[in-house]
Design a protein around this motif. Structure first.
Motif, mmCIF file in Angstrom:
data_model
loop_
_atom_site.group_PDB
_atom_site.id
_atom_site.type_symbol
_atom_site.label_atom_id
_atom_site.label_comp_id
_atom_site.label_asym_id
_atom_site.label_seq_id
_atom_site.Cartn_x
_atom_site.Cartn_y
_atom_site.Cartn_z
ATOM 1 N N VAL A 28 119.466 54.526 57.825
ATOM 2 C CA VAL A 28 119.849 55.824 57.263
ATOM 3 C C VAL A 28 118.627 56.674 56.933
ATOM 4 O O VAL A 28 118.712 57.896 56.897
ATOM 5 C CB VAL A 28 120.714 55.613 56.005
ATOM 6 N N ARG A 29 117.483 56.064 56.731
ATOM 7 C CA ARG A 29 116.297 56.805 56.296
ATOM 8 C C ARG A 29 115.262 57.038 57.392
ATOM 9 O O ARG A 29 114.585 58.051 57.399
ATOM 10 C CB ARG A 29 115.631 56.052 55.148
ATOM 11 N N VAL A 30 115.092 56.092 58.306
ATOM 12 C CA VAL A 30 113.955 56.113 59.226
ATOM 13 C C VAL A 30 114.409 55.878 60.667
ATOM 14 O O VAL A 30 115.309 55.074 60.917
ATOM 15 C CB VAL A 30 112.933 55.021 58.837
ATOM 16 N N LEU A 31 113.769 56.588 61.598
ATOM 17 C CA LEU A 31 113.922 56.355 63.031
ATOM 18 C C LEU A 31 112.541 56.021 63.586
ATOM 19 O O LEU A 31 111.598 56.784 63.398
ATOM 20 C CB LEU A 31 114.481 57.593 63.724
ATOM 21 N N LYS A 32 112.438 54.874 64.245
ATOM 22 C CA LYS A 32 111.184 54.475 64.881
ATOM 23 C C LYS A 32 111.426 54.334 66.374
ATOM 24 O O LYS A 32 112.393 53.700 66.793
ATOM 25 C CB LYS A 32 110.685 53.142 64.326
ATOM 26 N N LEU A 33 110.549 54.939 67.173
ATOM 27 C CA LEU A 33 110.643 54.857 68.621
ATOM 28 C C LEU A 33 109.504 53.990 69.144
ATOM 29 O O LEU A 33 108.337 54.228 68.826
ATOM 30 C CB LEU A 33 110.570 56.247 69.251
ATOM 31 N N TYR A 34 109.866 52.985 69.931
ATOM 32 C CA TYR A 34 108.894 52.073 70.514
ATOM 33 C C TYR A 34 108.911 52.207 72.030
ATOM 34 O O TYR A 34 109.946 52.470 72.628
ATOM 35 C CB TYR A 34 109.224 50.623 70.148
ATOM 36 N N GLU A 35 107.748 51.987 72.634
ATOM 37 C CA GLU A 35 107.626 51.993 74.083
ATOM 38 C C GLU A 35 107.615 50.554 74.570
ATOM 39 O O GLU A 35 106.922 49.706 74.014
ATOM 40 C CB GLU A 35 106.329 52.690 74.496
ATOM 41 N N ALA A 36 108.381 50.285 75.616
ATOM 42 C CA ALA A 36 108.423 48.941 76.187
ATOM 43 C C ALA A 36 108.321 49.035 77.698
ATOM 44 O O ALA A 36 108.767 50.000 78.316
ATOM 45 C CB ALA A 36 109.708 48.232 75.793
#
Length: 144
Positions: free
Chosen positions: A15-23
């Motif tokens: 609800v608070r944070v969005l993290k985008l990772y590259e794979a």
């Protein structure tokens, strides 16, 4: 074989944070971006005020029927979908999307995503992994 080695984006959110990772392949390379998707509006319901101007906790027929937590989830899902869409439009090299969130957030996110995001969505993982390390996320997302 080439589809397995394509560039992927893994979106880990709550609800608070969005993290985008590259794979690439089955290996997470690094974290691309982190966004705050917390709602700016306080959705706390006030106590109902009666005819005598006294406040009491009992709900009235005219009070809103939406729970404050549901409104927070909905707004966070809308912000997350917009951030993911903007990122993928700016970076055309990513052609697969993985979503990692708790089941309630995934439901709201599924309803707010447009067809372009749904078309590249590969997998949904129903776990809250925002505070976990890259290795833990990698093991759970790419588990067979």
């Amino acid at each position: 074989m080439s589809k397995n080695i394509s560039n992927k984006v893994i979106a880990v959110l709550d609800v608070r944070v969005l993290k985008l990772y590259e794979a690439e392949g089955i290996k997470i390379l690094n974290m691309l971006m982190q966004y705050s998707i917390q709602s700016d509006v306080d959705h706390k319901q006030l106590k109902h005020e009666g005819f005598r101007k006294q406040k009491y906790g009992q709900a009235s027929f005219y009070d809103p029927h939406s729970m404050p937590k549901d409104l927070e989830y909905l707004e966070a899902a809308q912000k997350a979908a917009n951030y993911i869409k903007k990122f993928l439009v700016a970076n055309k090299s990513y052609n697969q999307l993985f979503l990692v969130a708790n089941p309630k957030m995934l439901g709201y996110l599924r309803n707010t995503m447009d067809n372009n995001l749904k078309s590249i969505l590969v997998k949904e993982v129903k776990k809250d992994l925002v505070k976990h390390s890259l290795i833990d996320i990698e093991k759970i997302v790419f588990a067979v």
